[in-house]
Design an enzyme around this catalytic site. Structure first.
Site, short mmCIF file in Angstrom:
data_model
loop_
_atom_site.label_atom_id
_atom_site.label_comp_id
_atom_site.label_asym_id
_atom_site.label_seq_id
_atom_site.Cartn_x
_atom_site.Cartn_y
_atom_site.Cartn_z
N GLY A 41 -7.92 -4.67 12.03
CA GLY A 41 -8.71 -5.78 12.58
C GLY A 41 -9.45 -5.27 13.82
O GLY A 41 -8.94 -4.43 14.55
N ARG A 66 0.80 -1.23 0.00
CA ARG A 66 0.00 0.00 0.00
C ARG A 66 0.83 1.28 0.00
O ARG A 66 0.32 2.36 -0.26
CB ARG A 66 -0.97 -0.02 1.20
CG ARG A 66 -2.09 -1.03 1.04
CD ARG A 66 -2.76 -1.36 2.36
NE ARG A 66 -1.98 -2.30 3.15
CZ ARG A 66 -2.37 -2.81 4.32
NH1 ARG A 66 -3.54 -2.45 4.82
NH2 ARG A 66 -1.61 -3.66 4.98
#
Ligand code: UD1
Ligand code: MG
Length: 485
Positions: free
Chosen positions: A142, A18
């Site tokens: 998460g 990314r």
């Protein structure tokens, strides 16, 4: 409490897709150091049995970044996820009772927070304790799924969240403490059932919880501590926080800053009491600054050593150089590596210097280049003086004694020595040594022609008068076409 029963594992094998970079993610810098180095440094004071780094992408460079900190590197090749990384580390972890795991891309975590995490894990007799954080924008992380107020059921990765779970704002920092013997059987149950076909360490949490093991989560006191660097924007934000911490440290030590948010300071910089940093100053590397110094706006100091009471005027660049007490330098001066200015030296605007020692109280106030020079004390170098140290092949030294006066716009063609108390006439090109107390003059003699200027002016006046009279003669008129109305 001793942590000799703890092995620390830093996960640093990933590429960091990314970031869109040819450099492995954990080698990107924030707060003046590679991300992974910051993480290791936060762990060192814990005094663990050992620190292991899992390396993969650009393994050699990542290993080199952490090797000086006594870290054992373990190669994960290929990289099949954070859980797989732990399996690769199994041998290095050995029989250590506890494994503390940290991602190599979340460098803001503080030692105190890690100490508290380990303490909670020990006192709670847990199989796993997660460092979590409550954040305003949990996207990308998460999420912690709690079983009850005090225990965790699972970590659900961002891509696998249900619409309802998406509302959860307690995130997984990827920093954990595991009871090692409980981790291995749990990991053995984890399957690569996700988009990337990776073994996620996060999935081991649900396995442990479903077996009835205790899984705890400790919320970080400051959620910024768990910021991961997945994007360039994350990197910028993490760097900002590091810089802010460093400024606070120096301000506590008695350093004043104007518009502190514009001042950039590397982690190992030291500065003394009552030193003032003006806006847009950068202090880099192992720069050390004494007390009562003023570093004015736009100056960049890198590996610089400054005594007390030094004044650095605006837009001055100092690299690998030493300035003793009371030196005044700038504005717009540049010290390249190896400049040493002794007490009370004054270096003014547009002066460049390298590999030179300038004796006490000497002055080089304007527009000079001084290279490979040794200068005594209380000498004065006139504006525009240049040491010609380079013949196109070799560098040559210039030696200038004490109380020497060099007139403006002189060139000292090295190798050359100017003795104590000598005087160099302005505009000289000095090619030979000048003995002490002598005058060195090396320029052509002036010739003065009396009345020359007045004669020249008369001629000019006569010439312009002639030109005017030529212009006055009537010219044939050109007929212009009339505009239509
Ligand atoms: C991970 C967590 C996520 C958490 C987030 C916090 C997983 C599956 N997800 O996601 O729950 O909220 O961190 O920042 O763990 N790495 C390896 N080997 C591998 C894969 C990764 O060493 O095979 C390293 C990476 O270099 C990185 C760290 O593990 O330093 C975490 O990997 P990353 O890809 O950043 O995971 P996130 O997607 O951020
Ligand atoms: Mg990450």
């Amino acid at each position: 409490m001793s942590n000799k029963d703890v092995v620390i594992v830093v996960l640093a094998a990933g590429k960091g897709t990314r970031l869109r970079s040819s450099l492995a993610k954990v080698l990107h810098r924030a707060g003046g150091r590679p991300l992974v180095e910051n993480v290791v440094r936060a762990c060192l004071p814990l005094g663990a049995k050992k620190v292991v780094a899992i390396v993969g992408h650009q393994a050699e460079q990542v290993t080199a970044a952490v090797a000086p900190l006594d870290v054992e590197a373990v190669l994960q090749q290929p990289q099949h996820g954070t859980g797989h990384a732990m399996l690769v580390a199994k041998r290095a972890i050995g029989k250590a009772k506890f494994s503390v795991v940290l991602p190599g891309d979340a460098p803001l975590v503080r030692t105190e927070t890690l100490k508290a995490l380990i303490a909670m894990h020990r006192s709670g007799n847990a199989a796993a304790t997660i460092l979590s954080a409550v954040v305003a924008d949990p996207s990308g992380y998460g999420r912690i799924l709690r079983k009850s107020e005090n225990s965790v059921a699972a970590i659900v990765e961002d891509a696998q969240l249900t619409a309802e779970q998406r509302e959860l704002n307690e995130i997984n920092s990827s920093i954990y403490c595991f009871s090692t013997e409980k981790l291995w059987p749990a990991l053995a149950h984890v399957k690569p059932e996700n988009k990337h076909r990776e073994i996620y360490l996060t999935d081991a949490i649900a396995v442990l919880a479903s077996k009835g093991e205790t899984v705890l989560a400790q919320i970080a006191p400051d959620s910024r501590e768990v910021l991961g660097c997945n994007t360039r924007a994350d990197l910028a934000e993490v760097d900002r926080v590091f810089r802010e911490r460093k400024r606070e440290e120096l301000m506590k030590a008695g350093v004043s800053m104007q518009l502190p948010e514009t001042v950039l300071i590397d982690p190992e910089v030291v500065a003394g009491e009552d030193t003032v940093l003006e806006p847009c100053v950068q202090l880099l590397g192992k720069t050390r600054i004494g007390s009562r110094c003023v570093i004015r706006t736009g100056s960049v100091l890198s590996e610089a050593l400054l005594g007390d009471g030094v004044i650095v005027e605006p837009h001055t660049i100092i690299t690998e150089s030493r300035l003793e007490d009371g030196v005044i330098i700038g504005p717009f001066a540049r010290l390249r590596p190896g400049a040493h200015l002794k007490k009370g030296v004054k270096v003014g605007n547009f002066v460049e210097m390298k590999k030179s020692v300038i004796g006490e109280g000497s002055k080089i106030p304007h527009l000079s280049y001084i290279g490979d020079t040794k200068m005594g004390s209380h000498s004065n170098i006139g504006a525009g003086t240049i040491t010609c140290n380079y013949d196109g092949v070799h560098k040559h030294p210039t030696t200038i004694g004490n109380r020497v006066f060099v007139g403006s716009d002189s060139v000292l063609i090295a190798p050359v020595k100017i003795g104590d108390g000598a005087y160099i006439a302005a505009g000289s090109a000095i090619t030979e040594n000048v003995p002490p107390n002598a005058l060195g003059i090396a320029r052509s003699r002036q010739s003065t022609k009396s009345g020359w200027a007045a004669k020249k002016r008369r001629e000019q006046i006569e010439f312009s008068a002639k030109k005017k009279s030529v212009r006055k003669k009537p010219r044939a008129k050109k007929s212009r076409p009339r505009r239509k109305r």
